[in-house]
Design an enzyme around this catalytic site. Structure first.
Site, mmCIF file in Angstrom:
data_model
loop_
_atom_site.group_PDB
_atom_site.id
_atom_site.type_symbol
_atom_site.label_atom_id
_atom_site.label_comp_id
_atom_site.label_asym_id
_atom_site.label_seq_id
_atom_site.Cartn_x
_atom_site.Cartn_y
_atom_site.Cartn_z
ATOM 1 N N LEU A 1 2.144 -3.632 -10.259
ATOM 2 C CA LEU A 1 3.134 -4.162 -9.313
ATOM 3 C C LEU A 1 4.455 -3.429 -9.530
ATOM 4 O O LEU A 1 5.153 -3.064 -8.580
ATOM 5 C CB LEU A 1 3.304 -5.668 -9.522
ATOM 6 C CG LEU A 1 2.028 -6.516 -9.386
ATOM 7 C CD1 LEU A 1 2.365 -7.995 -9.498
ATOM 8 C CD2 LEU A 1 1.310 -6.248 -8.082
ATOM 9 N N SER B 1 -6.588 -13.951 -14.804
ATOM 10 C CA SER B 1 -5.452 -13.096 -15.153
ATOM 11 C C SER B 1 -5.305 -12.833 -16.647
ATOM 12 O O SER B 1 -5.563 -13.689 -17.492
ATOM 13 C CB SER B 1 -4.175 -13.771 -14.655
ATOM 14 O OG SER B 1 -3.061 -13.160 -15.233
ATOM 15 N N ARG C 1 -6.308 -3.578 -22.070
ATOM 16 C CA ARG C 1 -7.563 -3.964 -21.413
ATOM 17 C C ARG C 1 -8.759 -3.133 -21.837
ATOM 18 O O ARG C 1 -9.865 -3.649 -21.987
ATOM 19 C CB ARG C 1 -7.390 -3.838 -19.900
ATOM 20 C CG ARG C 1 -6.420 -4.844 -19.393
ATOM 21 C CD ARG C 1 -6.068 -4.625 -17.958
ATOM 22 N NE ARG C 1 -5.105 -5.658 -17.595
ATOM 23 C CZ ARG C 1 -4.523 -5.741 -16.421
ATOM 24 N NH1 ARG C 1 -4.784 -4.851 -15.485
ATOM 25 N NH2 ARG C 1 -3.676 -6.709 -16.166
ATOM 26 N N ARG D 1 -4.141 1.553 -17.513
ATOM 27 C CA ARG D 1 -2.910 0.896 -17.080
ATOM 28 C C ARG D 1 -2.683 -0.376 -17.871
ATOM 29 O O ARG D 1 -3.603 -1.176 -18.039
ATOM 30 C CB ARG D 1 -2.991 0.548 -15.589
ATOM 31 C CG ARG D 1 -1.820 -0.302 -15.128
ATOM 32 C CD ARG D 1 -1.862 -0.578 -13.663
ATOM 33 N NE ARG D 1 -2.890 -1.508 -13.255
ATOM 34 C CZ ARG D 1 -2.804 -2.828 -13.345
ATOM 35 N NH1 ARG D 1 -1.744 -3.405 -13.886
ATOM 36 N NH2 ARG D 1 -3.786 -3.592 -12.899
ATOM 37 N N GLY E 1 -0.588 1.470 5.008
ATOM 38 C CA GLY E 1 -0.710 0.429 3.989
ATOM 39 C C GLY E 1 0.493 -0.493 4.009
ATOM 40 O O GLY E 1 1.637 -0.045 4.196
ATOM 41 N N GLU F 1 -1.137 2.236 -5.898
ATOM 42 C CA GLU F 1 -2.407 2.511 -6.585
ATOM 43 C C GLU F 1 -3.105 3.746 -6.011
ATOM 44 O O GLU F 1 -3.975 4.331 -6.655
ATOM 45 C CB GLU F 1 -3.310 1.268 -6.510
ATOM 46 C CG GLU F 1 -4.470 1.341 -7.482
ATOM 47 C CD GLU F 1 -5.308 0.063 -7.555
ATOM 48 O OE1 GLU F 1 -4.800 -1.026 -7.204
ATOM 49 O OE2 GLU F 1 -6.480 0.162 -7.958
ATOM 50 N N GLY G 1 0.547 -3.121 1.512
ATOM 51 C CA GLY G 1 0.567 -3.826 0.232
ATOM 52 C C GLY G 1 1.968 -3.690 -0.343
ATOM 53 O O GLY G 1 2.922 -3.306 0.356
ATOM 54 N N LEU G 2 2.103 -3.985 -1.629
ATOM 55 C CA LEU G 2 3.452 -3.922 -2.202
ATOM 56 C C LEU G 2 4.054 -2.533 -2.076
ATOM 57 O O LEU G 2 5.247 -2.391 -1.781
ATOM 58 C CB LEU G 2 3.410 -4.385 -3.657
ATOM 59 C CG LEU G 2 3.288 -5.897 -3.777
ATOM 60 C CD1 LEU G 2 3.062 -6.314 -5.217
ATOM 61 C CD2 LEU G 2 4.533 -6.590 -3.225
HETATM 62 C C1 LIG Z 1 -7.249 -9.889 -8.791
HETATM 63 C C2 LIG Z 1 -6.179 -8.910 -9.132
HETATM 64 C C3 LIG Z 1 -5.058 -9.313 -9.829
HETATM 65 C C4 LIG Z 1 -4.060 -8.404 -10.157
HETATM 66 N N1 LIG Z 1 -2.968 -8.854 -10.851
HETATM 67 C C5 LIG Z 1 -1.989 -7.962 -11.152
HETATM 68 C C6 LIG Z 1 -0.832 -8.399 -11.863
HETATM 69 O O1 LIG Z 1 -0.679 -9.564 -12.200
HETATM 70 N N2 LIG Z 1 0.122 -7.479 -12.148
HETATM 71 C C7 LIG Z 1 0.006 -6.158 -11.790
HETATM 72 O O2 LIG Z 1 0.907 -5.375 -12.062
HETATM 73 N N3 LIG Z 1 -1.076 -5.742 -11.088
HETATM 74 C C8 LIG Z 1 -2.074 -6.598 -10.767
HETATM 75 N N4 LIG Z 1 -3.163 -6.167 -10.079
HETATM 76 C C9 LIG Z 1 -3.176 -4.798 -9.527
HETATM 77 C C10 LIG Z 1 -2.313 -4.747 -8.277
HETATM 78 O O3 LIG Z 1 -2.479 -5.934 -7.537
HETATM 79 C C11 LIG Z 1 -2.639 -3.576 -7.368
HETATM 80 O O4 LIG Z 1 -2.743 -2.405 -8.100
HETATM 81 C C12 LIG Z 1 -1.544 -3.410 -6.334
HETATM 82 O O5 LIG Z 1 -1.293 -4.627 -5.673
HETATM 83 C C13 LIG Z 1 -1.901 -2.337 -5.321
HETATM 84 O O6 LIG Z 1 -0.885 -2.311 -4.351
HETATM 85 P P1 LIG Z 1 -0.865 -1.201 -3.239
HETATM 86 O O7 LIG Z 1 0.276 -1.499 -2.359
HETATM 87 O O8 LIG Z 1 -0.939 0.143 -3.861
HETATM 88 O O9 LIG Z 1 -2.236 -1.388 -2.440
HETATM 89 P P2 LIG Z 1 -2.902 -2.674 -1.728
HETATM 90 O O10 LIG Z 1 -2.212 -3.929 -2.013
HETATM 91 O O11 LIG Z 1 -4.350 -2.561 -2.028
HETATM 92 O O12 LIG Z 1 -2.671 -2.394 -0.189
HETATM 93 C C14 LIG Z 1 -3.398 -1.429 0.506
HETATM 94 C C15 LIG Z 1 -2.955 -1.450 1.942
HETATM 95 O O13 LIG Z 1 -3.510 -0.329 2.602
HETATM 96 C C16 LIG Z 1 -4.156 -0.732 3.799
HETATM 97 N N5 LIG Z 1 -5.227 0.225 4.021
HETATM 98 C C17 LIG Z 1 -6.195 0.626 3.176
HETATM 99 N N6 LIG Z 1 -6.926 1.589 3.740
HETATM 100 C C18 LIG Z 1 -6.416 1.794 4.975
HETATM 101 C C19 LIG Z 1 -6.732 2.665 6.035
HETATM 102 N N7 LIG Z 1 -7.703 3.573 5.939
HETATM 103 N N8 LIG Z 1 -6.014 2.572 7.178
HETATM 104 C C20 LIG Z 1 -4.993 1.671 7.311
HETATM 105 N N9 LIG Z 1 -4.632 0.847 6.307
HETATM 106 C C21 LIG Z 1 -5.340 0.919 5.163
HETATM 107 C C22 LIG Z 1 -4.593 -2.141 3.547
HETATM 108 O O14 LIG Z 1 -4.765 -2.796 4.768
HETATM 109 C C23 LIG Z 1 -3.406 -2.656 2.741
HETATM 110 O O15 LIG Z 1 -2.387 -3.027 3.639
HETATM 111 C C24 LIG Z 1 -4.186 -7.064 -9.772
HETATM 112 C C25 LIG Z 1 -5.311 -6.643 -9.081
HETATM 113 C C26 LIG Z 1 -6.316 -7.550 -8.788
HETATM 114 C C27 LIG Z 1 -7.541 -7.049 -8.116
#
Ligand SMILES: Cc1cc2nc3c(=O)[nH]c(=O)nc-3n(C[C@H](O)[C@H](O)[C@H](O)COP(=O)(O)OP(=O)(O)OC[C@H]3O[C@@H](n4cnc5c(N)ncnc54)[C@H](O)[C@@H]3O)c2cc1C
Length: 649
Positions: free
Chosen positions: A451, A287, A340, A445, A43, A435, A45-46
Site C-alpha cells: 500500500l 492478515s 513472510r 515484500r 487501473g 504492484e 486501485g490505490l
Molecule cells: C487479501 C489481501 C490483503 C492485503 N493486505 C495488504 C496490507 O494490509 N498492506 C499492504 O501493504 N498490502 C496488502 N496487500 C497487497 C495490496 O493490497 C496490493 O498489492 C495493492 O492493493 C495493489 O494495488 P494496485 O493499485 O497496484 O492494484 P489493484 O488494486 O490490483 O488494482 C488494479 C486495477 O487495475 C484494473 N485493471 C487490471 N487489469 C486491467 C485491464 N487490462 N484493463 C483495465 N483495467 C485493468 C483493475 O480493474 C483495478 O482497478 C494485500 C493483498 C491481498 C490480496
C-alpha cells in the site's frame, strides 16, 4: 561490463539527497500546456486512483480505466492489515533510514537502493495525505494515530484501520478521484479492459480496450500511458487476489517491447485459510497483523498431530509444554514476526515433517488464547474483529475459542514491468506503478509495504517523473486513432478473439486454469528445483497447446461475455507462468520468495549468490517462436552492505 548487463542512472548525491536533487532539476510542464496533454491511467486501485487523481489535480487531461463497475471495487479494497510509514510516532527507534534498510534487507538485497530510499522518504507524506482526506486510521485513547508491528521489523510503524486498511485508503483515493471526475479533468471508463498498448515510433501513444458491457473494441490516444493494473498472482489459479486480478497488461506491454522484470519473485503468504477442496476458486487471507498477537504453533509430538488429523484430539486439549512455537524457537529475535517468506517455509517444513494439522496435514495453528488472557477478548475483538468474523464464516469455527488454522498461499508478485528511477518502462512514455511494476521490494515484500509503494508511486513519485517526459511532448498534437498502428493493434486483437471463439473445444477456461495452477504451485511454488522448473516449462507448453486447441467459450464476442474475459486473461497467465519458470531456472540461488531447494544454508535458510545474481532479470520478448532474451540490470550497493539475512538474533 558483459554485453547483456546494463546500469541505469539514478540522481547524484547521498541517499537522502537523490530525490530532492531529481525534483530540483527535472523538467516541468506549465499549467497551460498541461491541459493539452492526455494521460491514460489503466487501473483504479490505490496506485491508479492516486495517480489519476494527482495528475488530474495538476491539470493534465486523464483517461482512467478499470475492469470493475466502480473504481472502488479494485482489488486494493481487500488489503487488510496496514500501511507502513517511518513517522516514529511510537518513539521506538524508527527512521527513514531504518524503513529503507528493513525493506532492502527484507527483499534479500535484490532491489535498487535509490528507489527504496525514496519510498521510505515519501512514506510519511502518504499518512499526512490520507489523514487530510479523512481516512479513519486507528487511534490511541488520547487521539493520536496508533501503530502496530508487521513482519521483518522490530519497530511499530504500521498504520491501520482495523482489518480494512485497503478499503479506507481506497475510499480516500476514490474521493480525490471523484473530485477530479466532477471537475472534468479525469474521465472514467469503468467496465473497460485494456487489451493492447499502441506504440508509435517507439513511444506509447494509447491503448485498445474492450467495453465489457457490449464487447466493442475501442481505441484511445494519449501522450503517455500509465499501467496500474496490479499483480499476476492469479497465475496460480488459487490465490488471495481478487478474481479479476490479472497480468494481461504486462504481457501486452512485454510483447510490445517492455521488459518483464524478475517474474519468478512471487510471495507466498503464511497466514491464509487452508485450501478445503478441489472446487474452490479463491483463497482468503488472514492478515499478517494477526501475527502481532497470535502465536503460531504445531504439536510437538507426532502422535498428537496424527490424532488431530484423525479428528480424535482437539488443539485446545494440548498443553502448552506439548506445543512447538516453531517461529519463536527458530527466530528468537523476530519470533512470530519474521518476514513472510521465512514464516511460509517454516510452516511447510513442519508440515512436511509430519506435524501439520487439519485433516489434510497442511495447516498450522495461529492461536489467540494467550492474547485473550493478556489483553482480554474486547481488545482482541477491537483490533481484529472483522477478520475473526470472516474466519468463522468460512471455517465455521470460533477463533476466540479454538486456534485458527492457517497455511501459506500465493499472495503478491514482486516481479512485473521493469521500470527505471522515473517509473518508466523500457518503452518511452509507458509508465508502470503499484504492484504492476517490478517495484521496490526485491525478492520479498515486507507486510504493509505494498500500500505504501502503490500510494507513493501514485501520489508522490509519478506526478513528478511523468512531467520530465511530458515536457518534451507539448508540441505533439493529439493523434488520430485511425493511424495504422491503432488499426493494426485492433485487427490483431480481433483475430485473437475470433480464434478463441472458434475453437469450440471441450474444456472450460477454469479447468485449464486450475491445471496451470497445480503446475505453478507444485513446480514453481514455495520450493523450486532445477528439475521441477524444467518439468514446469514442458507442462506449461502442453497446457498452452491444450488451451489453444480445446477451450470452449460459450456466447458471443460482441456481447457481455465473462468466459471470454477469463480466456483472454488465462492466455496471458500461461505466458507469465512460462516466464516465471524460466526466470526461476536461470536464478541459481535462493533469495526471498524464490527458494531453490539446491541453494540453502545448513539450517534451511535461503542462500544467495551475490557474485553471480546481484541483478534484476529483465526478459525481452523476441517473438512467438523465439526464446526471450535475458538482460541484467546490475544492482550496486553503495550505501548498504549485503549480508546473510538474520532474524535470529
Ligand atoms: C487479501 C489481501 C490483503 C492485503 N493486505 C495488504 C496490507 O494490509 N498492506 C499492504 O501493504 N498490502 C496488502 N496487500 C497487497 C495490496 O493490497 C496490493 O498489492 C495493492 O492493493 C495493489 O494495488 P494496485 O493499485 O497496484 O492494484 P489493484 O488494486 O490490483 O488494482 C488494479 C486495477 O487495475 C484494473 N485493471 C487490471 N487489469 C486491467 C485491464 N487490462 N484493463 C483495465 N483495467 C485493468 C483493475 O480493474 C483495478 O482497478 C494485500 C493483498 C491481498 C490480496
Amino acid at each position: 561490463m558483459q554485453d547483456n548487463f546494463f546500469k541505469i542512472s539514478v540522481p547524484q548525491g547521498a541517499l537522502p539527497e537523490k530525490w530532492s536533487n531529481y525534483k530540483n532539476h527535472q523538467k516541468l510542464v506549465n499549467p497551460a500546456n498541461k491541459r493539452r496533454l492526455d494521460v491514460i491511467v489503466v487501473g483504479t486501485g490505490l496506485a491508479g486512483a492516486s495517480a489519476a487523481a494527482s495528475l488530474g489535480e495538476l491539470g493534465f487531461n486523464v483517461l482512467n480505466f478499470c475492469i470493475q463497475d466502480s473504481p472502488r471495487r479494485a482489488h486494493s479494497i481487500a488489503a487488510q492489515g496496514g500501511i507502513n510509514a517511518a513517522k516514529n510516532y511510537q518513539n521506538d527507534g524508527d527512521s527513514v533510514y531504518r524503513l529503507f534498510y528493513d525493506t532492502l534487507k527484507g527483499g534479500d538485497y535484490r532491489a535498487r537502493e535509490a528507489n527504496v530510499y525514496r519510498l521510505a522518504e515519501v512514506s510519511n507524506s502518504i499518512i499526512d495525505q490520507c489523514v487530510a482526506q479523512g481516512v479513519p486510521f486507528a487511534r490511541e485513547y488520547g487521539g493520536l494515530l496508533d501503530n502496530r508491528s508487521f513482519g521483518g521489523a522490530q519497530v511499530s510503524r504500521t498504520f491501520y484501520a482495523k482489518g480494512q486498511t485497503g478499503q479506507q485508503l481506497l475510499l480516500g483515493a476514490y474521493s480525490a478521484l471523484s473530485r477530479q471526475v466532477n471537475l472534468g479533468s479525469v474521465k472514467l471508463f469503468t467496465r473497460y479492459e485494456m487489451l493492447d498498448v499502441v506504440v508509435i515510433d517507439g513511444r506509447a501513444r494509447g491503448i485498445i480496450a474492450r467495453n465489457l458491457r457490449n464487447g466493442k473494441l475501442e481505441r484511445f490516444f494519449a501522450h503517455a500511458v500509465v499501467i496500474a493494473t496490479g499483480g499476476y498472482g492469479n497465475a496460480f489459479f488459487l490465490s488471495t487476489n481478487a478474481m479479476a486480478s490479472n497480468g494481461s497488461s504486462m504481457v501486452q506491454c512485454y510483447k510490445k517491447g517492455a521488459y518483464f522484470a524478475n517474474p519468478c519473485f512471487a510471495q507466498i503468504h503464511p497466514t491464509c485459510i487452508p485450501v478445503h477442496g478441489e472446487f474452490q476458486s479463491k483463497l482468503t487471507l488472514m492478515s499478517e497483523s494477526l501475527r502481532n498477537d497470535g502465536r503460531i504453533w504445531v504439536p510437538k509430538k507426532k502422535e498428537d498431530a496424527e490424532a488431530i488429523r484423525a479428528g480424535k484430539l482437539k488443539p485446545t486439549q494440548i498443553p502448552d509444554e506439548d506445543r512447538d512455537f516453531y517461529l519463536e524457537r527458530r527466530y528468537p529475535a523476530f519470533g512470530n514476526l519474521v518476514p513472510r517468506d521465512v514464516a511460509s517455509r517454516a510452516a511447510k517444513e513442519r508440515c512436511d515433517a509430519g506435524f501439520g494439522v487439519n485433516n489434510t496435514g497442511l495447516a498450522v495453528y495461529l492461536d489467540f488464547k494467550y492474547a485473550i488472557e493478556r489483553l482480554g477478548k474486547e481488545v482482541v475483538e477491537e483490533r481484529y474483529g472483522n477478520l475473526f468474523q470472516m474466519y468463522e464464516k468460512i471455517v465455521d469455527e470460533n477463533p476466540y475459542e479454538t486456534p485458527m488454522m492457517i497455511f501459506p498461499a500465493i499472495h503478491y508478485t514482486m516481479g512485473g514491468l521493469w521500470v527505471d528511477y522515473e517509473l518508466q518502462t523500457s518503452i518511452k512514455g509507458l509508465f508502470a506503478i503499484g504492484e504492476a511494476n517490478f517495484s521496490d521490494h526485491g525478492a520479498n515484500r515486507l507486510g504493509a509495504s505494498a500500500l505504501m509503494q502503490g500510494l507513493a508511486d501514485g501520489y508522490f513519485v509519478l506526478p513528478y517523473t511523468i512531467q520530465n517526459y511530458l515536457a518534451d511532448q507539448i508540441q505533439v498534437p493529439r493523434m488520430s486513432t485511425d493511424l495504422p498502428e491503432f488499426l493494426d493493434a485492433l485487427k490483431e486483437i480481433d483475430a485473437k478473439i475470433q480464434k478463441l471463439m472458434s475453437i469450440k473445444g471441450k474444456r472450460s477456461v477454469d479447468s485449464i486454469h486450475k491445471e496451470l495452477g497445480h503446475v505453478m504451485w507444485e513446480m514453481v511454488g514455495m520450493e523450486r528445483t532445477e528439475q521441477s522448473l524444467k518439468a514446469a516449462l514442458e507442462r506449461i507448453k502442453e497446457i498452452k497447446k491444450e488451451f489453444w486447441s480445446n477451450v470452449y467459450i460459450p456466447g458471443k464476442a460482441d456481447d457481455l461475455n465473462v468466459e471470454l474475459e477469463k480466456a483472454l486473461r488465462l492466455a496471458d497467465f500461461i505466458e507469465i507462468g512460462y516466464l516465471m519458470a524460466l526466470d526461476g531456472l536461470n536464478r541459481e540461488e535462493s533469495c526471498g520468495g524464490h527458494f531453490r531447494e539446491e541453494y540453502q544454508t545448513e539450517d534451511g535458510e535461503a542462500l544467495r549468490d551475490d557474485d553471480k545474481f546481484s541483478y534484476v532479470s529483465c526478459w525481452k520478448y523476441n517473438g512467438e517462436d523465439t526464446a526471450p532474451e535475458l538482460l541484467k540490470e546490475t544492482l550496486d550497493y553503495e550505501f548498504v552492505k549485503c549480508q546473510q539475512r538474520n532474524y535470529k538474533s
